[in-house]
Design a protein around this motif. Structure first.
Motif, short mmCIF file in Angstrom:
data_model
loop_
_atom_site.label_atom_id
_atom_site.label_comp_id
_atom_site.label_asym_id
_atom_site.label_seq_id
_atom_site.Cartn_x
_atom_site.Cartn_y
_atom_site.Cartn_z
N THR A 1 34.80 -32.73 44.31
CA THR A 1 34.95 -31.37 43.81
C THR A 1 33.99 -30.48 44.59
O THR A 1 32.81 -30.80 44.72
CB THR A 1 34.64 -31.31 42.30
N LEU A 2 34.53 -29.41 45.12
CA LEU A 2 33.79 -28.52 46.04
C LEU A 2 33.95 -27.09 45.60
O LEU A 2 35.04 -26.66 45.24
CB LEU A 2 34.43 -28.58 47.42
N ALA B 1 34.94 -24.81 50.94
CA ALA B 1 35.19 -25.84 51.95
C ALA B 1 34.62 -25.39 53.28
O ALA B 1 35.27 -24.70 54.05
CB ALA B 1 36.69 -26.10 52.06
N VAL C 1 40.73 -33.89 46.32
CA VAL C 1 39.78 -32.81 46.55
C VAL C 1 40.17 -31.66 45.64
O VAL C 1 41.33 -31.24 45.64
CB VAL C 1 39.82 -32.34 48.02
N THR C 2 39.24 -31.19 44.84
CA THR C 2 39.54 -30.10 43.92
C THR C 2 38.44 -29.05 44.02
O THR C 2 37.36 -29.31 44.55
CB THR C 2 39.61 -30.60 42.45
N ARG C 3 38.74 -27.87 43.50
CA ARG C 3 37.79 -26.78 43.58
C ARG C 3 36.96 -26.71 42.31
O ARG C 3 37.49 -26.75 41.20
CB ARG C 3 38.52 -25.46 43.78
N PRO D 1 32.38 -26.79 40.90
CA PRO D 1 31.00 -27.05 41.31
C PRO D 1 30.90 -28.44 41.94
O PRO D 1 31.54 -29.38 41.46
CB PRO D 1 30.23 -26.98 40.00
N SER E 1 30.64 -31.98 42.98
CA SER E 1 30.37 -33.31 42.44
C SER E 1 31.28 -34.31 43.13
O SER E 1 32.32 -33.96 43.69
CB SER E 1 30.56 -33.36 40.91
#
Lengths: 319, 319
Positions: free
Chosen positions: A92-93, A96, A124-126, A128, A130
């Motif tokens: 989780t980002l 990018a 891959v997700t948006r 904070p 982790s």
């Protein structure tokens, strides 16, 4: 701006990942990865989440964040005596950034190569930052090292040294950024004790990894096995430079309560002790006996001033 | 305040979880869970992260959040024709509120029971709410449904109806909160098409689940198989009440681009079509042919006004 499919394709599914894909029928890119288990093997599975500013500093080198996220998950395989077969990453980002991603992926994949743990898939997700890493390992049926087998009279032993994780955290907070420093390396780039786990299979009667702090994890092992422990404070192996950096009392406190060390804590019958030490030494792993298992519950031998419970999320208890 | 071990013990490792633990040698509570694969089976593994306010509204009923987090992960097993064996949950929480946790765990575990997916392990960490669910399934070696097998001339078909996920999201955003509503139920409590995946094994030549939107996922399938598609807009099965709620044009747009439907999209040779429909009907699953596979790349038959790429995190493209 990179999309999630771009990120996966560019950083996490390059061709060299397939080099270590033996026994993996299908890698990233479909709905699931497919793995062919060895005949007679049990699969050991575990997941560990690393959250920014909870488990690692947000300004840590991206390579270290990637390395560490995989390392702490692999440590659970080590504690079962399992051999890694592959992993999945749920990243989780909040944004990018190509350079950050490149370095993060490098750290993750480099440890994956060194431990024969191919990345089989992930998402891959948006949100904070982790990283939740699922590891899948293999162990011959019935031979996994569990927490439940410790018997009074056995030796308690740990691999490597303790307190480095906490000492490194303190150094990082104080502004230290040299990853060659042994304490910072222990904190930011811990090595999962996979070889030791394999070496101790068939010899140790119980095992776990020291992630919450020696006393807290010893407490887990004792409760699971229905036993207690008696520790010898003079035998606790301190991380190199820890005593010099924190002073004697704080160093021992860090070794007992600090967490983040990812060493193995095992219970070994006397009859297997020399063989256990010898096998670990073959992999350059020091195995130190630090006390023994007793029938009475609780942990003896620890001065009251050194005895706090390990870190727990939510309650905020801890050193 | 509840600690992480309390949370795991109280909500995620109660005794009734063990009722469905057949073939699981060791459940939650050790460093890893242990699973005994069936002889000759391949393991299908996947992970899906659900992040608050990205994948689900933070004020959704906690039961629905728990259900949905597991459902979207199970949907990947369905798409491979795999039978669930178990799951791991990495739960990140900003605070541990017992009533919320109780209801979240209930939703998660209830779907786990209905789909024979025991919770084998997991971890709980502190941070903004997200749930990464790893699912592990089993499929006879070589029989998994992949994305790569579609052949020109085959029928393209979907299970169930489309557009409900997007329609439900719109309703929720407009203040609708009745989970009996079919659109809200489709959005917040989707059902993974596990039975359909099993039924279509051996018949479909390619499959995936519709999570990003029909056109986007059909694009994935076509690229993986090296083919194109020709769709018949009059055959797209719209979710009940969708047309009435959004109007005809927006309803079709939602069905093509909306995402979050978790139906299966499959390619089926003509010779297997009647059998595929019959087997799905046995499980009360409607299977609708919506077009066919063509040799030329790209998707034909979609008016330009209805053709946007599916939702991608980070880029923000999408409806």
């Amino acid at each position: 701006m990179l999309g999630e499919f771009d990120i996966i394709a560019r950083y996490f599914a390059p061709p060299d990942n397939t080099a270590s894909m033996a026994g993996i029928a299908l890698g990233p890119g479909d709905d699931c990865a497919l793995l062919s288990p060895a005949a007679g093997a049990e699969l050991a599975v575990s997941v560990d989440t690393s959250v920014v500013d909870v488990h690692f500093p947000g300004d840590a080198p991206p390579e270290a964040i990637g390395h560490r996220a995989l390392a702490v998950a692999l440590s659970d395989l080590a504690a079962m005596g399992a051999r890694p077969r592959g992993c999945l990453m749920a990243l989780t980002l909040s944004h990018a950034e190509p350079d950050w991603l490149e370095r993060f992926a490098h750290g993750f994949r480099d440890l994956g190569r060194r431990t024969a743990t191919p990345l089989m898939g992930g998402d891959v997700t948006r949100g904070p930052l982790s990283v939740a890493v699922t590891v899948i390992g293999e162990v011959p049926a019935g031979q996994a090292l569990r927490r439940t087998g410790a018997v009074p009279g056995e030796r308690l032993a740990v691999t490597g040294t303790l307190g480095g994780g906490h000492g490194g955290l303190r150094m990082w907070q104080a502004g230290g950024h040299d990853l060659e420093d042994p304490l910072l390396a222990a904190y930011l780039k811990p090595m999962p004790q996979l070889q030791a786990g394999l070496a101790l299979r068939g010899l140790a009667s119980a095992a776990l990894d020291v992630s919450d702090g020696l006393l807290a994890d010893l407490g887990h092992l004792c409760r699971s096995s229905g036993v207690g422990a008696n520790l010898d404070m003079t035998r606790i192996p301190l991380a190199p430079t820890l005593e010099m950096t924190l002073g004697s009392e704080a160093a021992l406190h860090a070794a007992l309560n600090g967490g983040d060390d990812y060493q193995l804590l095992v219970s070994v019958p006397d009859t297997a002790w020399e063989e256990a030490r010898r096998r670990c030494a073959e992999y350059d792993v020091m195995l130190t006996d630090i006390g023994h298992v007793v029938a009475e519950s609780g942990i003896q031998g620890v001065p009251a001033t050194l005895h706090v419970t390990g870190w727990q999320h939510f309650t905020g208890d801890g050193p």
